[in-house]
Write an enzyme that holds these catalytic residues in place. Structure first.
Site, short mmCIF file in Angstrom:
data_model
loop_
_atom_site.label_atom_id
_atom_site.label_comp_id
_atom_site.label_asym_id
_atom_site.label_seq_id
_atom_site.Cartn_x
_atom_site.Cartn_y
_atom_site.Cartn_z
N LYS A 1 32.13 -31.18 -57.26
CA LYS A 1 33.58 -31.24 -56.99
C LYS A 1 33.85 -31.20 -55.48
CE LYS A 1 35.19 -32.01 -60.93
NZ LYS A 1 35.83 -33.30 -61.18
N GLY B 1 37.29 -42.16 -68.60
CA GLY B 1 37.25 -40.89 -69.35
C GLY B 1 38.52 -40.68 -70.15
N ASP C 1 36.27 -45.59 -71.74
CA ASP C 1 35.43 -44.40 -71.92
C ASP C 1 34.04 -44.88 -72.32
OD1 ASP C 1 36.39 -41.19 -72.45
OD2 ASP C 1 34.37 -41.73 -73.10
N LEU D 1 39.28 -40.78 -73.21
CA LEU D 1 39.29 -40.08 -74.51
C LEU D 1 39.10 -38.58 -74.36
CD1 LEU D 1 37.26 -42.62 -76.68
CD2 LEU D 1 39.73 -42.42 -76.37
N GLY D 2 39.06 -38.08 -73.13
CA GLY D 2 38.85 -36.66 -72.90
C GLY D 2 40.14 -35.85 -73.01
N GLN D 3 40.03 -34.57 -72.66
CA GLN D 3 41.17 -33.66 -72.80
C GLN D 3 42.38 -34.14 -72.00
OE1 GLN D 3 40.69 -29.66 -71.25
NE2 GLN D 3 42.47 -28.89 -72.34
N TYR E 1 28.56 -28.06 -61.12
CA TYR E 1 29.93 -28.59 -61.23
C TYR E 1 30.65 -28.45 -59.90
CZ TYR E 1 34.68 -29.13 -63.17
OH TYR E 1 35.97 -29.53 -63.45
P1 NAD Z 1 36.58 -34.18 -70.79
O1 NAD Z 1 35.19 -33.68 -70.83
O2 NAD Z 1 37.52 -33.74 -71.83
O3 NAD Z 1 36.58 -35.78 -70.77
C1 NAD Z 1 35.70 -36.52 -69.98
C2 NAD Z 1 35.57 -37.90 -70.59
O4 NAD Z 1 34.67 -38.63 -69.77
C3 NAD Z 1 34.99 -37.90 -72.02
O5 NAD Z 1 35.83 -38.61 -72.89
C4 NAD Z 1 33.64 -38.58 -71.85
O6 NAD Z 1 33.27 -39.37 -72.97
C5 NAD Z 1 33.87 -39.44 -70.62
N1 NAD Z 1 32.63 -39.77 -69.92
C6 NAD Z 1 31.54 -38.98 -69.71
N2 NAD Z 1 30.60 -39.66 -69.05
C7 NAD Z 1 31.09 -40.91 -68.83
C8 NAD Z 1 30.58 -42.06 -68.20
N3 NAD Z 1 29.35 -42.10 -67.68
N4 NAD Z 1 31.36 -43.17 -68.15
C9 NAD Z 1 32.61 -43.15 -68.68
N5 NAD Z 1 33.14 -42.09 -69.31
C10 NAD Z 1 32.38 -40.98 -69.38
O7 NAD Z 1 37.16 -33.85 -69.33
P2 NAD Z 1 38.66 -33.57 -68.89
O8 NAD Z 1 38.93 -32.14 -69.18
O9 NAD Z 1 39.56 -34.59 -69.44
O10 NAD Z 1 38.51 -33.67 -67.31
C11 NAD Z 1 38.81 -34.85 -66.59
C12 NAD Z 1 38.64 -34.55 -65.12
O11 NAD Z 1 39.48 -33.46 -64.74
C13 NAD Z 1 37.22 -34.12 -64.71
O12 NAD Z 1 36.95 -34.60 -63.42
C14 NAD Z 1 37.30 -32.61 -64.67
O13 NAD Z 1 36.35 -32.05 -63.80
C15 NAD Z 1 38.71 -32.43 -64.14
N6 NAD Z 1 39.24 -31.11 -64.46
C16 NAD Z 1 39.48 -30.75 -65.75
C17 NAD Z 1 39.98 -29.48 -66.01
C18 NAD Z 1 40.26 -29.03 -67.41
O14 NAD Z 1 40.55 -27.84 -67.63
N7 NAD Z 1 40.20 -29.91 -68.42
C19 NAD Z 1 40.22 -28.58 -64.97
C20 NAD Z 1 39.92 -28.98 -63.66
C21 NAD Z 1 39.46 -30.27 -63.41
N1 SER Z 2 38.36 -26.33 -66.96
C1 SER Z 2 37.34 -26.73 -66.07
C2 SER Z 2 36.03 -26.10 -66.44
O1 SER Z 2 36.07 -24.98 -66.91
C3 SER Z 2 37.70 -26.30 -64.66
O2 SER Z 2 37.39 -27.30 -63.79
O3 SER Z 2 35.03 -26.70 -66.25
#
Ligand code: NAD
Ligand code: SER
Length: 321
Positions: free
Chosen positions: A146, A8, A34, A10-12, A142
């Site tokens: 988790k 993942g 990704d 390329l995500g946030q 979700y």
């Molecule tokens: P995001 O949605 O920005 O990025 C997720 C990435 O996963 C994307 O680039 C997507 O293309 C990739 N992806 C989706 N399905 C896939 C698959 N089958 N195989 C490979 N890649 C795949 O998410 P994020 O915000 O970067 O979050 C990352 C982790 O952190 C997650 O587990 C999320 O639950 C956790 N998290 C995030 C936040 C937040 O505020 N961003 C808060 C709490 C927890």
């Molecule tokens: N930022 C995340 C969401 O809202 C919290 O896990 O899904």
């Protein structure tokens, strides 16, 4: 030499964590992956990239063997709002993907970082200063994934000795890659809209309080936990971590200190409001502070100042290309 895999990427979080890991350990040591293909300038520090679907055991196994991976930062997941729209997909990615990653980690003896979330709590959880160990009965897909992920990571550690570790992130605020469809996305959108248009239509009510953290602290938390002395980690897969508790009104007031004409109104999204109302208003991160020295660098004031400056630069640079 053992390398690091980020799923993942390329995500946030992944886009900034990959850059930080490459700066710390070397570009060639960190393999980004990704299910999307990498846009040319997506990851600040260049390095290897693999297309990999984390739900596909063979693809994960091949990448781990090919690159001699020793640590996996498993970030691929579906976030809360999208998970409510597509619960079956969320189960498949969040649980199916985690299971394949843990199985490969077990066979190849990799350490694994898996982020949990404030979404792992539910409406029966004490909402103020939510303790580290408390009731977890979430009512969202979700949240279900988790809590199950926290337990599965615990199981792989106690049963198979896999070095699994994780934090429960609050909402994350950042300026590099937009969030992927969560309930806390308002806290990022508000900054983009304030800088671009001077106004924002908020989808959560003004007094909805949730914990937040600036991305540099989220990156620091992940790397510090993975480098921590394992002998000291009692809550290894689900450490509460936080930096600030805010509402949309509090964020807007802080932004107005820099942009006095900023205005905000409300177009409430009932789905995301219901999710937010089931989550803690603030969480207690004393276990993380005690067990591995967690401490955030950014509070509301210095996060807001930095976000606004970074976004102004970003939009200025975009105008010049
Ligand atoms: P995001 O949605 O920005 O990025 C997720 C990435 O996963 C994307 O680039 C997507 O293309 C990739 N992806 C989706 N399905 C896939 C698959 N089958 N195989 C490979 N890649 C795949 O998410 P994020 O915000 O970067 O979050 C990352 C982790 O952190 C997650 O587990 C999320 O639950 C956790 N998290 C995030 C936040 C937040 O505020 N961003 C808060 C709490 C927890
Ligand atoms: N930022 C995340 C969401 O809202 C919290 O896990 O899904």
């Amino acid at each position: 030499m053992k390398r690091i895999l980020v799923t993942g990427a390329l995500g946030q979080i992944g886009s900034e964590l990959t850059t930080a890991l490459r700066k710390r350990y070397g570009a060639d040591v960190v393999i980004a992956s990704d299910i999307k293909m990498v846009p040319r300038d997506a990851l600040g520090a260049p390095g290897p990239f693999e297309y990999m679907d984390c739900t596909n055991f063979q693809q994960v196994q091949e990448v781990v063997r090919k690159h001699n991976i020793g640590t996996i930062y498993h970030l691929a997941a579906v976030l809360s709002a999208v998970a409510e729209e597509k619960p079956q997909v969320a189960w498949e990615v969040n649980m199916g993907g985690l299971y394949q990653v843990l199985e490969v980690a077990r066979q190849s003896q990799c350490a694994v970082f898996v982020p949990s979330s404030i979404g792992a709590f539910g409406p029966n959880t004490p909402r103020d200063n939510t303790p580290q160990d408390t009731i977890q009965r979430p009512n969202t897909m979700y949240g279900v994934t988790k809590v199950a992920a926290e337990l599965l990571c615990d199981y792989y550690h106690t049963r198979f000795g896999v070095d699994t570790r994780g934090v429960r992130y609050p909402g994350l605020i950042s300026h590099v890659t937009p969030p992927g469809g969560g309930t806390t996305d308002y806290a990022v959108e508000i900054f983009y809209e304030a800088v671009r248009h001077g106004r924002y239509h908020c989808f959560l009510g003004g007094d909805t309080q949730l914990d937040m953290m600036y991305m540099p602290d989220a990156i620091k938390a992940a790397i510090s936990l993975m480098e921590a002395d394992p002998g000291k980690l009692r809550h290894r897969n689900a450490f509460n971590v936080t930096a600030m508790a805010v509402t949309p009104e509090i964020l807007a007031a802080e932004i107005r200190k820099h942009l006095p004409n900023f205005s905000m109104d409300y177009v409430i999204d009932p789905v995301r409001q219901a999710i937010a109302d089931s989550w803690p208003k603030s969480i207690d991160d004393s276990a993380a502070r005690r067990e591995w020295g967690w401490q955030p660098d950014f509070d509301l004031a210095n996060m807001t100042k930095d976000m606004l400056a970074q976004l102004r630069d970003k939009f200025e640079r975009a105008k010049q290309v």
